[in-house]
Design a protein around this motif. Structure first.
Motif, PDB file in Angstrom:
ATOM      1  N   ARG A  44      73.240 -24.191  98.082  1.00  0.00           N
ATOM      2  CA  ARG A  44      72.373 -24.683  99.147  1.00  0.00           C
ATOM      3  C   ARG A  44      71.147 -24.964  98.745  1.00  0.00           C
ATOM      4  N   ALA A  45      70.424 -25.538 100.043  1.00  0.00           N
ATOM      5  CA  ALA A  45      69.310 -26.830  99.879  1.00  0.00           C
ATOM      6  C   ALA A  45      68.715 -25.860  98.985  1.00  0.00           C
ATOM      7  N   LYS A  46      67.480 -26.206  98.435  1.00  0.00           N
ATOM      8  CA  LYS A  46      65.914 -25.683  98.293  1.00  0.00           C
ATOM      9  C   LYS A  46      65.279 -26.604  99.165  1.00  0.00           C
ATOM     10  N   VAL A  62      62.327 -30.628 100.590  1.00  0.00           N
ATOM     11  CA  VAL A  62      63.734 -29.774 100.112  1.00  0.00           C
ATOM     12  C   VAL A  62      64.473 -31.143  99.507  1.00  0.00           C
ATOM     13  N   ALA A 115      69.447 -28.788 105.211  1.00  0.00           N
ATOM     14  CA  ALA A 115      69.174 -27.811 105.726  1.00  0.00           C
ATOM     15  C   ALA A 115      69.184 -27.957 107.147  1.00  0.00           C
ATOM     16  N   ASP A 163      69.887 -22.265 108.298  1.00  0.00           N
ATOM     17  CA  ASP A 163      70.934 -22.049 106.899  1.00  0.00           C
ATOM     18  C   ASP A 163      70.154 -21.254 106.209  1.00  0.00           C
ATOM     19  N   VAL A 182      68.718 -21.003 102.654  1.00  0.00           N
ATOM     20  CA  VAL A 182      68.330 -21.792 101.669  1.00  0.00           C
ATOM     21  C   VAL A 182      67.974 -21.301 100.040  1.00  0.00           C
ATOM     22  N   ASP A 183      67.196 -21.367  99.266  1.00  0.00           N
ATOM     23  CA  ASP A 183      66.762 -20.831  98.064  1.00  0.00           C
ATOM     24  C   ASP A 183      65.291 -21.601  97.747  1.00  0.00           C
ATOM     25  N   TYR A 197      66.415 -20.567 106.753  1.00  0.00           N
ATOM     26  CA  TYR A 197      66.131 -21.874 106.575  1.00  0.00           C
ATOM     27  C   TYR A 197      65.672 -22.025 108.436  1.00  0.00           C
ATOM     28  N   CYS A 205      60.682 -20.101 106.197  1.00  0.00           N
ATOM     29  CA  CYS A 205      62.020 -19.731 105.718  1.00  0.00           C
ATOM     30  C   CYS A 205      61.647 -18.271 105.997  1.00  0.00           C
TER      31      CYS A 205
END
Length: 395
Positions: free
Chosen positions: A3-5, A31, A35, A39, A41-42, A56, A63
């Motif tokens: 996952r994207a952060k 980011v 994302a 999506d 995301v963390d 996201y 978020c």
């Protein structure tokens, strides 16, 4: 695929430590990864500490947090969240209509209050209407429909009404049916009153379910009174006033379509009632009454959509409340509400104080009012407590 952060600015993790489910874009430094809206995301602190996972959105609320502990956001996750929401409604008796209780429409999932931020689900006599307020929740519509069918075996259909609420928009009318075809109009009951619900054209998901307990209370106070229901929409307060024994009820709304449906509901439930449906601007109509009513309901649309419009919104509330207080019969009761999230309970009470002082009437608070128990509010998300009201006695 990882996952994207969302990497936060230093010091911006404090709201997440308080378990607030919204992360605002200003807290995000950058980011990592790619994302798109919807999506998972963390969320990671500036020193690389994992904080949360959520949906996201390229918006001010970047978020909406689903979990503050590491977990898989999969079918089992959603099933457990939905099961807890359904079990809570069972526990407070809302599914007991099959045993003869006269209500079979209520909120099934209340977003952040049920730890499903961005999702509203309302139950109408065997049909669930979903309304997504995030792209991530909207992606899950088909999965939610199947999970709800598992939890509610008698479920007939699930209807998507997210066109005006999901960021980026979508088409209304996506349906998963389990029994027959999706009707264009559906009948449901509240406190024994029958309503025709139009899922596509009606406000919210088809009806204002949050006022259920307040409508019942209006009925309890209406006996032998002349009642004015302002911003009456399709007649929820009107029907309860009539059921409670009101001598006369007048319903005022600027929408001809709303008044036509209100009149239809009155005819369905109380065909010989002393009721008048009036198509008019409420502010102007209040100037025309003179000691006609001893119970008035003010349930306007949100006058303050956000904090930027708060002061103008409060002026609007003060204006209509002052007019009602000036013209209500001595000893009359005023049920007054705000559904503006930006207006706090303290703001609303101060507004009522100013209106009373300007009107020159002695006014006392009989009861503070809020939404029904099927609209629980997370203690970490006070913004969810949007509906507030007062029952006032005007001497």
């Amino acid at each position: 695929m990882s996952r994207a952060k969302l990497i936060l600015h230093r010091g911006k993790e404090k709201s997440l430590f308080r378990r607030h489910p919204w992360l605002f874009s200003g807290a995000v430094a950058r980011v990592e990864g790619h994302a798109v809206d919807g999506d998972l995301v963390d969320v990671v602190s500036a020193d690389r500490q994992w904080l949360a996972v959520g949906h996201y959105q390229s918006d001010s609320i970047v978020c909406k947090v689903l979990s503050f502990v590491p977990c898989d956001i999969d079918g089992a996750f959603w099933r457990e969240r939905l099961r807890k929401a359904v079990d809570y409604r069972r526990a407070i008796g809302l599914f007991d209509y099959a045993q003869g209780l006269p209500t079979n429409m209520f909120r099934l999932v209340n977003g952040e209050g049920d730890r499903m931020p961005g999702l509203i689900a309302d139950y109408y006599n065997g049909i669930v209407v979903l309304q997504a307020h995030s792209a991530g929740m909207h992606r899950e519509f088909t999965a939610f429909a199947q999970l709800l069918k598992e939890l509610l075996p008698d479920l007939k259909a699930v209807y998507d009404k997210s066109a005006t609420t999901v960021p980026g928009g979508c088409d209304n009318g996506y349906v998963v049916t389990f029994e027959g075809e999706m009707p264009s109009e559906w009948e449901a009951k509240e406190w024994g009153n029958r309503y025709k619900i139009n899922f596509d054209e009606g406000q919210k998901t088809g009806f204002f379910l949050d006022q259920r307990e307040n409508r019942r209370m209006v009925g309890e106070w209406s006996k032998n009174r002349c009642v004015l229901n302002c911003f009456g929409y399709t007649g929820g307060f009107t029907l309860n006033a009539l059921r409670g024994g009101a001598k006369q009820v007048d319903t005022v709304d600027i929408s001809r379509k709303a008044i036509d449906l209100c009149n239809r509901h009155v005819e369905m439930n109380f065909p010989n009632a002393n009721h008048n449906g009036v198509v008019a601007d409420v502010t102007k109509y209040l100037d025309t009454i003179d000691d006609c009513y001893d119970l008035i309901i003010l349930d306007p649309p949100a006058f303050a959509k956000n904090h930027r419009s708060l002061q103008n919104g409060l002026k609007g509330y003060r204006n209509i409340n002052q007019r009602a207080m000036e013209r209500i019969k001595p000893g009359g009761l005023l049920f007054t509400f705000s559904c503006s999230q930006a207006v706090s309970q303290a703001d609303f009470q101060t507004m009522a104080f100013t209106a009373a002082a300007t009107a020159g009437r002695n006014v006392r608070i009989v009861k503070h009012l809020q939404h029904a128990a099927d609209h629980p509010v997370s203690i970490y998300h006070p913004e969810g407590e949007y509906l507030k009201g007062l029952l006032l006695e005007v001497e």
